[in-house]
Write an enzyme that holds these catalytic residues in place. Structure first.
Site, PDB file in Angstrom:
ATOM      1  N   GLY A  71      48.750 -29.101  19.323  1.00  0.00           N
ATOM      2  CA  GLY A  71      48.331 -27.711  19.509  1.00  0.00           C
ATOM      3  C   GLY A  71      49.487 -26.792  19.865  1.00  0.00           C
ATOM      4  O   GLY A  71      49.577 -25.670  19.363  1.00  0.00           O
ATOM      5  N   THR A  72      50.367 -27.280  20.701  1.00  0.00           N
ATOM      6  CA  THR A  72      51.498 -26.433  21.122  1.00  0.00           C
ATOM      7  C   THR A  72      52.385 -26.084  19.936  1.00  0.00           C
ATOM      8  O   THR A  72      52.780 -24.923  19.770  1.00  0.00           O
ATOM      9  CB  THR A  72      52.306 -27.141  22.231  1.00  0.00           C
ATOM     10  OG1 THR A  72      51.490 -27.221  23.402  1.00  0.00           O
ATOM     11  CG2 THR A  72      53.576 -26.378  22.566  1.00  0.00           C
ATOM     12  N   ASN A 151      40.346 -22.778  27.770  1.00  0.00           N
ATOM     13  CA  ASN A 151      40.429 -24.157  28.223  1.00  0.00           C
ATOM     14  C   ASN A 151      40.096 -24.269  29.706  1.00  0.00           C
ATOM     15  O   ASN A 151      39.707 -25.313  30.179  1.00  0.00           O
ATOM     16  CB  ASN A 151      41.828 -24.719  27.956  1.00  0.00           C
ATOM     17  CG  ASN A 151      42.919 -23.825  28.490  1.00  0.00           C
ATOM     18  OD1 ASN A 151      42.941 -22.627  28.217  1.00  0.00           O
ATOM     19  ND2 ASN A 151      43.825 -24.382  29.257  1.00  0.00           N
ATOM     20  N   GLN A 179      40.259 -25.913  21.928  1.00  0.00           N
ATOM     21  CA  GLN A 179      39.102 -26.328  22.733  1.00  0.00           C
ATOM     22  C   GLN A 179      37.785 -26.277  21.964  1.00  0.00           C
ATOM     23  O   GLN A 179      36.750 -26.682  22.495  1.00  0.00           O
ATOM     24  CB  GLN A 179      38.987 -25.446  23.990  1.00  0.00           C
ATOM     25  CG  GLN A 179      40.118 -25.627  24.986  1.00  0.00           C
ATOM     26  CD  GLN A 179      40.147 -27.009  25.626  1.00  0.00           C
ATOM     27  OE1 GLN A 179      39.135 -27.700  25.713  1.00  0.00           O
ATOM     28  NE2 GLN A 179      41.322 -27.427  26.078  1.00  0.00           N
ATOM     29  N   SER A 199      44.162 -29.379  17.817  1.00  0.00           N
ATOM     30  CA  SER A 199      44.810 -30.520  18.448  1.00  0.00           C
ATOM     31  C   SER A 199      43.885 -31.734  18.363  1.00  0.00           C
ATOM     32  O   SER A 199      42.694 -31.629  18.633  1.00  0.00           O
ATOM     33  CB  SER A 199      45.105 -30.197  19.909  1.00  0.00           C
ATOM     34  OG  SER A 199      45.480 -31.372  20.597  1.00  0.00           O
ATOM     35  N   ALA A 200      44.449 -32.895  18.006  1.00  0.00           N
ATOM     36  CA  ALA A 200      43.611 -34.080  17.790  1.00  0.00           C
ATOM     37  C   ALA A 200      43.088 -34.689  19.094  1.00  0.00           C
ATOM     38  O   ALA A 200      41.942 -35.115  19.165  1.00  0.00           O
ATOM     39  CB  ALA A 200      44.397 -35.138  17.020  1.00  0.00           C
ATOM     40  N   HIS A 201      43.932 -34.692  20.130  1.00  0.00           N
ATOM     41  CA  HIS A 201      43.536 -35.455  21.324  1.00  0.00           C
ATOM     42  C   HIS A 201      42.465 -34.756  22.158  1.00  0.00           C
ATOM     43  O   HIS A 201      41.973 -35.324  23.117  1.00  0.00           O
ATOM     44  CB  HIS A 201      44.757 -35.812  22.177  1.00  0.00           C
ATOM     45  CG  HIS A 201      45.314 -34.701  22.985  1.00  0.00           C
ATOM     46  ND1 HIS A 201      45.133 -34.623  24.346  1.00  0.00           N
ATOM     47  CD2 HIS A 201      46.044 -33.618  22.636  1.00  0.00           C
ATOM     48  CE1 HIS A 201      45.750 -33.539  24.791  1.00  0.00           C
ATOM     49  NE2 HIS A 201      46.300 -32.916  23.777  1.00  0.00           N
ATOM     50  N   THR A 237      59.253 -36.403   8.380  1.00  0.00           N
ATOM     51  CA  THR A 237      58.333 -37.404   7.853  1.00  0.00           C
ATOM     52  C   THR A 237      57.025 -37.323   8.618  1.00  0.00           C
ATOM     53  O   THR A 237      57.016 -37.297   9.838  1.00  0.00           O
ATOM     54  CB  THR A 237      58.957 -38.812   7.962  1.00  0.00           C
ATOM     55  OG1 THR A 237      60.151 -38.808   7.191  1.00  0.00           O
ATOM     56  CG2 THR A 237      58.000 -39.883   7.463  1.00  0.00           C
ATOM     57  N   CYS A 325      48.643 -25.646  44.085  1.00  0.00           N
ATOM     58  CA  CYS A 325      49.140 -26.891  44.668  1.00  0.00           C
ATOM     59  C   CYS A 325      49.169 -28.021  43.662  1.00  0.00           C
ATOM     60  O   CYS A 325      49.781 -29.049  43.915  1.00  0.00           O
ATOM     61  CB  CYS A 325      48.274 -27.291  45.847  1.00  0.00           C
ATOM     62  SG  CYS A 325      48.605 -26.279  47.271  1.00  0.00           S
TER      63      CYS A 325
END
Lengths: 388, 140
Positions: A71-72, A151, A179, A199-201, A237, A325
Site C-alpha cells: 500500500g505504501t 484505518n 482498508q 494492500s494484500a496483507h 522482477t 505512548c
C-alpha cells in the site's frame, strides 16, 4: 492462553488457501516472468491470472493493475507519479488531514519540493465535506487524494461524490483503499477514481505486496526505473509468489465479502453497545454508521491507551491505540486530533478491528476483561480526581 | 508472568501489573506534579518526611506501561532515603532498577525523576515557609 486477535486493520493472518496457492511459486514454478521459456511463462501465467482477479474485484481492466510492494508504494507511486507527469499543469494537491502517513508524508515531501498542498479538515465524525473539495480546486490543482475509509476510526468517506467533483474539474483523483478493498464493495467506476491503492496483507494475503489501479490514459511517471516489467511502469522482477497470494486473497474476499460484512458488523455493534453499557466515561470515535464493518474505536476517559493495550495483551487480547505512548513520535494520532479530540481523549483511545476468525465469544471476552482493566487504571489516574 | 514477547523487561511488567504505592498521602509534606496531556504522561508524587527522611511515598500516574512502572519504582527507591540522598536519584538509576527501558521510553524515567525532585522542592519550600512564619511569630 487463547489469543484473540482484534487488530485486523494493522494486518490480517494469511489465509491457509492463500499460502497454499503461493507455495508452488517459490521452488517449483520459480521462473522469472520475463523469461520466454516454459518456467518463465508458467510464472507469467499465474501472475496475469492474479491481475485479472484483482481487476475483477474492483471493476477494472487487468491492464489497469500495476503490482507494487504494498500500500505504501502504491500511495507513493500514485502521488509522485502524477505530480511528476503533471508538473507543467500545476503544483496544487488536495488531500485531507486524516490520511494514512503513506499519503500525508508524501504530501509533506512534495511540499518541501515546492508543491502546494491543501489539507482539508474533517468533521467530528471524520467525514470530509465534498463541498470543501470543490472549493479547494484551483486551476493549478493536479491531484485530489482522499482515502476511502479511515484505518483508525473506520469512517467511510464520500469518495463517490468527490469523484464526480474531480471528474467535472478534470483533476486526477486517487483514493487509498487499503482498508476497504475486499471488505466493502469497491468499484473504480462507481467511485470515479483514476488511481486506487490496494494492500494484500489487509485482506488475508501476504505482506509486502499490493497494487495500484491506474485508469487507462492516466499519465504517470514510474517510481522505479529499470527493467521493462509491468509495461515499463514498475521495474523489478515481479514478486510472483506474493502476487499469486494477492490474487487468491482477492478471489476469496470476493466470495466472502457479503458474509463477512454481515458477520463483522454484527460483532462490531455488539462490542460497541457492550462497551458503552459496561464502562462509563467512554465514547465512540468515528461515524456511527458510515463506518467499516470491522472497526470499533473508543476513547476511555482518565486512562492512557498503551497501558490498556498492555493489560489486554496480558489477557491474550491484541488491540491498538492512537496514544502517543505507543508511537515513536510521542504525538497522539493525527486522525483523532483532526476529529477534534483533546490530547487526553486521543491518548485514551482504543481500536479493535475485527476479522473473519472472530466470534461472539471474542467480543464477550473483551467485554468481560476491559471494564476491570479500566477500573484498575483509573484508581491510579491523577486525571480522575481533578474531574470530580 | 506469562512468557510473552514484550518491549519491556520482566521487572517493568511486574511493576506495571502490580504497581507499588499507588494512591495519595493525606496531608503530604510534598507533592510533585509533572508531565502534560499533550505528551500523554502525567505523574503525581506524594512524600511524607520525618526528621529529614522520606518515610512514605505514593503516586498517581496517567501514562503508558513504562510511566506506571517508573512511578512505582521511584516510590520504592526513595522510601527510607534522606532528602539529600533522594535528590541524587537519577532517571538512569530508576531505569536500571527496572532492568532497563526501551530507548523510546527513557523519557518516562526522566519524568519519574522530575516528579520526585518536584515533590522534594515542594517539601523544601513548605518547610522554609514554616520556618519563616515561625520565625516571624517568635519575632512578634
Amino acid at each position: 492462553m487463547r489469543r484473540i486477535y482484534l487488530d485486523h486493520a494493522a494486518t490480517t493472518p494469511t489465509h491457509p488457501e492463500v499460502v497454499k496457492a503461493m507455495l508452488p511459486y517459490f521452488a517449483d514454478s520459480f521462473g522469472n516472468p520475463s523469461s520466454i521459456y516454459s518456467y518463465g511463462q508458467e510464472a507469467r501465467g499465474a501472475m496475469e491470472e492474479a491481475r485479472i482477479k484483482v481487476a475483477e474485484l474492483i471493476g477494472a481492466r487487468s491492464e489497469e493493475i500495476i503490482f507494487t510492494s504494498g500500500g505504501t508504494e502504491a500511495d507513493n507511486f500514485a502521488l509522485k507519479g502524477v505530480v511528476d507527469a503533471s508538473e507543467h499543469k500545476g503544483n496544487h494537491i488536495i488531500t485531507t488531514s486524516i490520511e494514512h502517513h503513506a499519503v500525508l508524508e508524501v504530501c509533506r515531501f512534495l511540499e518541501r519540493r515546492g508543491f502546494e498542498i491543501t489539507y482539508l479538515p474533517v468533521n467530528e465524525y471524520g467525514l470530509v465535506d465534498p463541498d470543501d473539495v470543490r472549493k479547494a480546486i484551483t486551476d493549478k490543482t493536479i491531484l485530489i487524494t482522499v482515502m476511502h475509509a479511515s484505518n483508525e476510526v473506520g469512517t467511510i468517506e464520500p469518495v463517490e461524490e468527490i469523484g464526480k467533483i474531480a471528474r467535472e474539474a478534470d483533476v486526477y483523483f486517487h483514493t487509498d483503499a487499503v482498508q476497504t478493498v475486499g471488505h466493502i464493495p469497491v468499484n473504480v467506476d462507481k467511485l470515479g477514481v483514476d488511481l486506487l491503492s490496494i494492500s494484500a496483507h489487509k485482506l488475508y494475503g501476504p505482506k509486502g505486496v499490493g497494487a495500484l489501479y491506474v485508469r487507462k490514459g492516466t499519465k504517470l511517471v514510474p517510481l522505479m526505473h529499470g527493467g521493462e516489467q509491468e509495461k515499463r511502469r514498475r521495474a523489478g522482477t515481479e514478486n510472483v509468489p506474493s502476487i499469486v497470494g494477492l490474487g487468491k486473497a482477492v478471489e476469496l474476499a470476493g466470495q466472502e465479502i457479503d458474509k463477512e460484512i454481515e458477520q463483522l458488523a454484527g460483532l462490531r455493534d455488539r462490542l460497541i453497545k457492550g462497551l458503552m453499557e459496561r464502562i462509563d466515561h467512554i465514547r465512540l470515535n468515528g461515524h456511527p454508521n458510515k463506518r467499516l464493518p470491522n472497526n470499533i474505536n473508543v476513547s476511555v476517559d482518565f486512562v492512557e491507551g498503551e497501558s490498556m493495550i498492555l493489560n489486554l495483551d496480558l489477557e491474550g487480547i491484541c488491540a491498538s491505540t492512537g496514544s502517543a505512548c505507543s508511537s515513536a513520535s510521542l504525538e497522539p494520532s493525527h486522525v483523532l486530533l483532526a476529529l477534534g479530540l483533546s490530547p487526553e481523549e486521543a491518548h485514551g483511545s482504543l481500536r479493535f478491528t475485527l476479522g473473519r476468525e472472530n466470534t461472539e465469544a471474542d467480543v464477550e471476552r473483551v467485554l468481560e476483561v476491559l471494564p476491570g482493566i479500566v477500573a484498575k487504571l483509573r484508581t491510579m489516574s491523577p486525571l480522575l480526581k481533578t474531574q470530580k | 508472568m506469562p512468557d510473552v514477547w514484550s518491549q519491556y523487561s520482566k521487572k517493568v511488567m511486574d511493576h506495571f501489573q502490580n504497581p507499588r504505592n499507588v494512591g495519595e498521602i493525606e496531608n503530604p509534606d510534598g507533592i510533585g506534579h509533572v508531565g502534560n496531556p499533550v505528551c500523554g504522561d502525567i505523574m503525581e508524587l506524594y512524600i511524607k518526611v520525618e526528621d529529614g527522611i522520606i518515610v512514605d511515598a505514593k503516586f498517581k500516574t496517567f501514562g503508558c506501561g513504562a510511566a506506571i512502572a517508573t512511578s512505582s519504582m521511584v516510590t520504592e527507591i526513595v522510601k527510607g532515603k534522606s532528602i539529600k540522598e533522594a535528590l541524587k536519584i537519577s532517571n538512569r538509576a530508576v531505569a536500571e532498577a527496572l532492568d532497563g527501558l526501551p530507548a523510546l521510553k527513557m523519557h518516562c524515567s526522566v519524568l519519574a525523576e522530575e516528579a520526585l525532585k518536584s515533590a522534594i522542592e515542594d517539601y523544601l519550600n513548605k518547610s522554609k515557609k514554616q520556618e519563616d512564619s515561625s520565625k516571624s511569630e517568635s519575632a512578634s
